[in-house]
Design a protein around this motif. Structure first.
Motif, PDB file in Angstrom:
ATOM      1  N   UNK A  44      37.547 -30.839   0.967  1.00  0.00           N
ATOM      2  CA  UNK A  44      38.491 -31.913   1.302  1.00  0.00           C
ATOM      3  C   UNK A  44      39.841 -31.687   0.634  1.00  0.00           C
ATOM      4  N   UNK A  45      39.814 -31.276  -0.624  1.00  0.00           N
ATOM      5  CA  UNK A  45      41.060 -31.013  -1.360  1.00  0.00           C
ATOM      6  C   UNK A  45      41.830 -29.862  -0.722  1.00  0.00           C
ATOM      7  N   UNK A  46      41.135 -28.778  -0.408  1.00  0.00           N
ATOM      8  CA  UNK A  46      41.779 -27.614   0.206  1.00  0.00           C
ATOM      9  C   UNK A  46      42.288 -27.968   1.604  1.00  0.00           C
ATOM     10  N   UNK A  47      41.542 -28.786   2.327  1.00  0.00           N
ATOM     11  CA  UNK A  47      41.983 -29.232   3.652  1.00  0.00           C
ATOM     12  C   UNK A  47      43.322 -29.959   3.563  1.00  0.00           C
ATOM     13  N   UNK A  48      43.465 -30.788   2.546  1.00  0.00           N
ATOM     14  CA  UNK A  48      44.724 -31.532   2.366  1.00  0.00           C
ATOM     15  C   UNK A  48      45.875 -30.574   2.073  1.00  0.00           C
ATOM     16  N   UNK A  49      45.624 -29.562   1.271  1.00  0.00           N
ATOM     17  CA  UNK A  49      46.691 -28.617   0.926  1.00  0.00           C
ATOM     18  C   UNK A  49      47.153 -27.826   2.136  1.00  0.00           C
ATOM     19  N   UNK A  50      46.203 -27.380   2.957  1.00  0.00           N
ATOM     20  CA  UNK A  50      46.531 -26.547   4.116  1.00  0.00           C
ATOM     21  C   UNK A  50      46.835 -27.374   5.358  1.00  0.00           C
ATOM     22  N   UNK A  51      46.640 -28.690   5.262  1.00  0.00           N
ATOM     23  CA  UNK A  51      46.830 -29.582   6.402  1.00  0.00           C
ATOM     24  C   UNK A  51      46.033 -29.079   7.601  1.00  0.00           C
ATOM     25  N   UNK A  52      44.807 -28.653   7.302  1.00  0.00           N
ATOM     26  CA  UNK A  52      43.902 -28.084   8.301  1.00  0.00           C
ATOM     27  C   UNK A  52      42.483 -28.297   7.797  1.00  0.00           C
ATOM     28  N   UNK A  53      41.575 -28.746   8.647  1.00  0.00           N
ATOM     29  CA  UNK A  53      40.211 -28.998   8.170  1.00  0.00           C
ATOM     30  C   UNK A  53      39.516 -27.727   7.690  1.00  0.00           C
ATOM     31  N   UNK A  54      38.922 -27.815   6.513  1.00  0.00           N
ATOM     32  CA  UNK A  54      38.134 -26.723   5.934  1.00  0.00           C
ATOM     33  C   UNK A  54      36.747 -27.288   5.665  1.00  0.00           C
ATOM     34  N   UNK A  55      35.734 -26.646   6.175  1.00  0.00           N
ATOM     35  CA  UNK A  55      34.359 -27.110   5.967  1.00  0.00           C
ATOM     36  C   UNK A  55      33.790 -26.506   4.686  1.00  0.00           C
ATOM     37  N   UNK A  56      32.965 -27.280   4.032  1.00  0.00           N
ATOM     38  CA  UNK A  56      32.352 -26.828   2.778  1.00  0.00           C
ATOM     39  C   UNK A  56      31.575 -25.536   2.983  1.00  0.00           C
ATOM     40  N   UNK A  57      30.853 -25.439   4.076  1.00  0.00           N
ATOM     41  CA  UNK A  57      30.037 -24.231   4.297  1.00  0.00           C
ATOM     42  C   UNK A  57      30.901 -22.980   4.468  1.00  0.00           C
ATOM     43  N   UNK A  58      32.157 -23.145   4.891  1.00  0.00           N
ATOM     44  CA  UNK A  58      33.029 -21.973   5.037  1.00  0.00           C
ATOM     45  C   UNK A  58      33.534 -21.464   3.687  1.00  0.00           C
ATOM     46  N   UNK A  59      33.310 -22.230   2.626  1.00  0.00           N
ATOM     47  CA  UNK A  59      33.724 -21.825   1.277  1.00  0.00           C
ATOM     48  C   UNK A  59      32.571 -21.262   0.451  1.00  0.00           C
ATOM     49  N   UNK A  60      31.390 -21.126   1.060  1.00  0.00           N
ATOM     50  CA  UNK A  60      30.221 -20.721   0.276  1.00  0.00           C
ATOM     51  C   UNK A  60      30.395 -19.361  -0.409  1.00  0.00           C
ATOM     52  N   UNK A  61      31.011 -18.406   0.269  1.00  0.00           N
ATOM     53  CA  UNK A  61      31.221 -17.084  -0.347  1.00  0.00           C
ATOM     54  C   UNK A  61      32.151 -17.181  -1.554  1.00  0.00           C
ATOM     55  N   UNK A  62      33.198 -17.978  -1.431  1.00  0.00           N
ATOM     56  CA  UNK A  62      34.153 -18.133  -2.530  1.00  0.00           C
ATOM     57  C   UNK A  62      33.508 -18.882  -3.702  1.00  0.00           C
ATOM     58  N   UNK A  63      32.753 -19.916  -3.395  1.00  0.00           N
ATOM     59  CA  UNK A  63      32.065 -20.664  -4.457  1.00  0.00           C
ATOM     60  C   UNK A  63      31.064 -19.774  -5.171  1.00  0.00           C
ATOM     61  N   UNK A  64      30.285 -19.017  -4.415  1.00  0.00           N
ATOM     62  CA  UNK A  64      29.320 -18.093  -5.022  1.00  0.00           C
ATOM     63  C   UNK A  64      30.022 -17.061  -5.905  1.00  0.00           C
ATOM     64  N   UNK A  65      31.165 -16.558  -5.426  1.00  0.00           N
ATOM     65  CA  UNK A  65      31.891 -15.519  -6.164  1.00  0.00           C
ATOM     66  C   UNK A  65      32.393 -16.030  -7.508  1.00  0.00           C
ATOM     67  N   UNK A  66      32.990 -17.222  -7.538  1.00  0.00           N
ATOM     68  CA  UNK A  66      33.533 -17.678  -8.822  1.00  0.00           C
ATOM     69  C   UNK A  66      32.425 -18.106  -9.784  1.00  0.00           C
ATOM     70  N   UNK A  67      31.295 -18.555  -9.265  1.00  0.00           N
ATOM     71  CA  UNK A  67      30.148 -18.859 -10.137  1.00  0.00           C
ATOM     72  C   UNK A  67      29.577 -17.558 -10.689  1.00  0.00           C
ATOM     73  N   UNK A  68      29.414 -16.566  -9.833  1.00  0.00           N
ATOM     74  CA  UNK A  68      28.860 -15.269 -10.243  1.00  0.00           C
ATOM     75  C   UNK A  68      29.735 -14.613 -11.327  1.00  0.00           C
ATOM     76  N   UNK A  69      31.038 -14.775 -11.235  1.00  0.00           N
ATOM     77  CA  UNK A  69      31.958 -14.188 -12.224  1.00  0.00           C
ATOM     78  C   UNK A  69      32.039 -14.999 -13.514  1.00  0.00           C
ATOM     79  N   UNK A  70      31.428 -16.169 -13.526  1.00  0.00           N
ATOM     80  CA  UNK A  70      31.473 -17.010 -14.722  1.00  0.00           C
ATOM     81  C   UNK A  70      32.729 -17.849 -14.818  1.00  0.00           C
TER      82      UNK A  70
END
Length: 124
Positions: A44-70
């Motif tokens: 929701x936050x990223x959607x507001x910044x880009x003024x374009x809907x972003x779904x949570x599932x489309x961020x799964x790779x990015x979320x996994x990556x930053x968790x994996x990197x600590x």
């Protein structure tokens, strides 16, 4: 293990900047600014910044990556920025200001951040 030929470089390793995608940076910034969030809250936050809907599932790779990197932690469905994530974001944030400044160093990072926070408060 790196995927698709990607190489993850730890922050500070070999004097290199952290390797973040634009969306990884945005995910981290959402967590740094808003505090602990679910994937939906981040989207929701990223959607507001880009003024374009972003779904949570489309961020799964990015979320996994930053968790994996600590750089973030995931507990009970909620993501939290880690100290290492804040450090990684800081360098990119400074670089972004310098890119916008065109290398002239006319923009003051502290003033720029204050302006951004004011715009966020006003809803601009």
């Amino acid at each position: 293990m790196p995927e698709l030929g990607a190489r993850v470089v730890a922050f500070g390793a070999y004097d290199a900047a952290p390797d973040l995608t634009v969306l990884e940076f945005c995910v981290g910034m959402a967590l740094a600014r808003k505090g602990p969030l679910t994937a939906r809250g981040i989207a929701a936050e990223i959607s507001a910044w880009f003024d374009h809907p972003v779904r949570a599932r489309s961020l799964s790779a990015q979320l996994d990556a930053i968790v994996r990197r600590g750089w973030a932690r995931l507990e009970s469905g909620t993501y939290t920025i880690a100290d290492a994530g804040s450090e990684a974001l800081s360098g990119f944030y400074c670089a972004l200001v310098r890119l916008l400044d065109g290398g002239r160093r006319l923009l003051d990072l502290g003033v720029f951040m204050s302006l951004i926070k004011e715009f966020e408060r006003s809803g601009s």
